[in-house]
Scaffold this active site. Sequence first.
Site, PDB file in Angstrom:
ATOM      1  N   CYS A  70       0.804  -1.230   0.000  1.00 22.62           N
ATOM      2  CA  CYS A  70       0.000   0.000   0.000  1.00 22.62           C
ATOM      3  C   CYS A  70       0.837   1.280   0.000  1.00 22.62           C
ATOM      4  O   CYS A  70       0.295   2.369  -0.186  1.00 22.62           O
ATOM      5  CB  CYS A  70      -0.959   0.003   1.190  1.00 22.62           C
ATOM      6  SG  CYS A  70      -0.164  -0.153   2.797  1.00 22.62           S
ATOM      7  N   HIS A  71       2.132   1.166   0.180  1.00 20.26           N
ATOM      8  CA  HIS A  71       3.002   2.358   0.259  1.00 20.26           C
ATOM      9  C   HIS A  71       4.188   2.147  -0.667  1.00 20.26           C
ATOM     10  O   HIS A  71       5.253   1.719  -0.208  1.00 20.26           O
ATOM     11  CB  HIS A  71       3.460   2.557   1.702  1.00 20.26           C
ATOM     12  CG  HIS A  71       4.178   3.844   1.949  1.00 20.26           C
ATOM     13  ND1 HIS A  71       5.537   3.983   1.790  1.00 20.26           N
ATOM     14  CD2 HIS A  71       3.736   5.048   2.351  1.00 20.26           C
ATOM     15  CE1 HIS A  71       5.901   5.212   2.108  1.00 20.26           C
ATOM     16  NE2 HIS A  71       4.820   5.878   2.457  1.00 20.26           N
ATOM     17  N   PHE A  72       4.131   2.313  -1.848  1.00 20.68           N
ATOM     18  CA  PHE A  72       3.066   2.805  -2.706  1.00 20.68           C
ATOM     19  C   PHE A  72       2.769   1.731  -3.743  1.00 20.68           C
ATOM     20  O   PHE A  72       3.630   0.909  -4.036  1.00 20.68           O
ATOM     21  CB  PHE A  72       3.509   4.081  -3.415  1.00 20.68           C
ATOM     22  CG  PHE A  72       3.828   5.216  -2.480  1.00 20.68           C
ATOM     23  CD1 PHE A  72       2.820   6.029  -1.993  1.00 20.68           C
ATOM     24  CD2 PHE A  72       5.130   5.452  -2.075  1.00 20.68           C
ATOM     25  CE1 PHE A  72       3.103   7.086  -1.141  1.00 20.68           C
ATOM     26  CE2 PHE A  72       5.416   6.500  -1.215  1.00 20.68           C
ATOM     27  CZ  PHE A  72       4.409   7.320  -0.737  1.00 20.68           C
ATOM     28  N   VAL A  77       7.863   0.963  -0.902  1.00 21.39           N
ATOM     29  CA  VAL A  77       8.931   1.418  -0.020  1.00 21.39           C
ATOM     30  C   VAL A  77       8.393   1.396   1.414  1.00 21.39           C
ATOM     31  O   VAL A  77       7.225   1.715   1.644  1.00 21.39           O
ATOM     32  CB  VAL A  77       9.431   2.832  -0.425  1.00 21.39           C
ATOM     33  CG1 VAL A  77       8.330   3.869  -0.352  1.00 21.39           C
ATOM     34  CG2 VAL A  77      10.628   3.252   0.392  1.00 21.39           C
TER      35      VAL A  77
END
EC number: 4.2.1.59
Length: 172
Positions: A70-72, A77
């Site tokens: 989810c990041h990203f 990362v």
Amino acid sequence: MFNKQEFYTKEDLLNSSKGNLFGKKGPVLPAPNMLMIDRITKMTTNGGNYNKGFVSAELDIRSDMWFFSCHFINDPVMPGCLGLDAMWQLVGFYLGWIGGKGRGRALGVKEVKFTGQILPTAKTVTYLIHFRKIITRTLIMGMADGEVMCDNKIIYTAADLKVGLFTNISTF
């Protein structure tokens, strides 16, 4: 009775998150997924850059860790705030290790610098905590500087991390 050691396994850290390491009145680590530490490799009451205490710990990186999805999206990362939180976790753990009682709360950090990143291809994150000062009065508080290394390269630094232990969190 707490058995003070210089190193701790993942099982020990999970016991801390359940309140089973430092006793009912001692600080706890967060549970997974917020526990950002797999093992503590060294704890001393001297040593570190200021000879006032030192902690070294590690996190094994896996490409399936929750934050990478989810990041990203399409640019995974590890969020830098998780590395910062890990340093606060270690300061709080150390306060319990030296006998402090209460619930840990991050109180701030003077400066954080990010000069690298943690990608899913990384192997190991190492945290180094150098204590500047410990206050053991009504409030138990640790002040430290920290470094986060990814595969042996320093990628984050933090100056003046602060964590306090509170016996009554309603006063925080």
